[in-house]
Design an enzyme around this catalytic site. Structure first.
Site, PDB file in Angstrom:
ATOM      1  N   PHE A  49       1.671   0.973  -4.096  1.00 46.71           N
ATOM      2  CA  PHE A  49       0.283   0.958  -3.612  1.00 46.71           C
ATOM      3  C   PHE A  49      -0.622   1.767  -4.547  1.00 46.71           C
ATOM      4  CE2 PHE A  49       2.972   0.192   0.051  1.00 46.71           C
ATOM      5  CZ  PHE A  49       2.392  -0.954   0.584  1.00 46.71           C
ATOM      6  N   HIS A  50      -0.479   1.504  -5.834  1.00 52.49           N
ATOM      7  CA  HIS A  50      -1.367   2.131  -6.804  1.00 52.49           C
ATOM      8  C   HIS A  50      -1.350   1.319  -8.103  1.00 52.49           C
ATOM      9  CE1 HIS A  50       2.541   4.133  -7.885  1.00 52.49           C
ATOM     10  NE2 HIS A  50       2.113   3.838  -9.088  1.00 52.49           N
ATOM     11  N   ALA A  51      -2.296   1.657  -8.968  1.00 50.10           N
ATOM     12  CA  ALA A  51      -2.321   1.139 -10.336  1.00 50.10           C
ATOM     13  C   ALA A  51      -2.493   2.343 -11.243  1.00 50.10           C
ATOM     14  CB  ALA A  51      -3.469   0.150 -10.522  1.00 50.10           C
ATOM     15  N   ARG A  96       0.571  -2.374  -7.919  1.00 50.59           N
ATOM     16  CA  ARG A  96       1.947  -2.751  -7.580  1.00 50.59           C
ATOM     17  C   ARG A  96       2.348  -2.231  -6.213  1.00 50.59           C
ATOM     18  NH1 ARG A  96       3.155   0.961 -11.507  1.00 50.59           N
ATOM     19  NH2 ARG A  96       1.230   0.058 -12.258  1.00 50.59           N
TER      20      ARG A  96
END
Ligand code: TYD
Length: 135
Positions: A49-51, A96
């Site tokens: 839950f981040h980029a 992702r």
């Protein structure tokens, strides 16, 4: 254009079993500055839950399997990582999420930069804003 870029790793096998050797630049598209691995993930847990603003990574399921969702802000694609001889390339500015971890999953990640919390985009709206600003 597909978001899923994989690298096949050559297994060096003999009658004793298999071995994969990974070398910066030679077998990956960058020099390796950091390796981390995720294991013992509890049932039903999703991670990621981040980029990243400026980080390239290659993920390998050394044991077991898990599912990746990759999202470049325009399209999303899923990929099941379930082989110690397949690397999934995750470029910068890719959101992702990882889920469906098998109980035995060991997910190893090779990264081209040291850990830097300021490189993370953890809010999806901020991610979309950043992607739009760059396009
Ligand atoms: P986190 O980014 O939440 O994991 P994921 O995105 O896979 O769900 O990382 C969990 C914790 O580990 C968080 O406190 C940051 C820390 N961490 C490091 O110290 N170094 C690292 O290289 C990574 C990937 C995480």
């Amino acid at each position: 254009m597909t978001l899923i870029k994989t690298i096949p790793f050559k297994p060096l096998g003999d009658e004793r079993g298999s071995l994969v050797a990974l070398e910066g630049v030679r077998s990956l598209p960058f020099d390796i500055r950091r390796v981390y691995y995720i294991f013992g993930t509890k049932e039903g847990v999703s991670r990621g839950f981040h980029a990243h603003i400026n980080l390239k990574q290659v993920a390998v399921c050394v044991t077991g399997s898990c599912r990746f969702l990759l999202d470049d802000g325009f399209s999303k694609e899923e990929f099941v990582l379930d082989s110690p001889t397949t690397g999934l390339v995750i470029e910068n500015l890719i959101w992702r999420e990882m889920y469906d971890f098998s109980p035995d999953c060991v997910l190893m990640v090779l990264a081209d930069q040291y850990y830097d919390e300021s490189d993370y985009i953890r809010n999806y709206e901020d991610f979309l804003e950043r992607v739009n600003a760059e396009n």
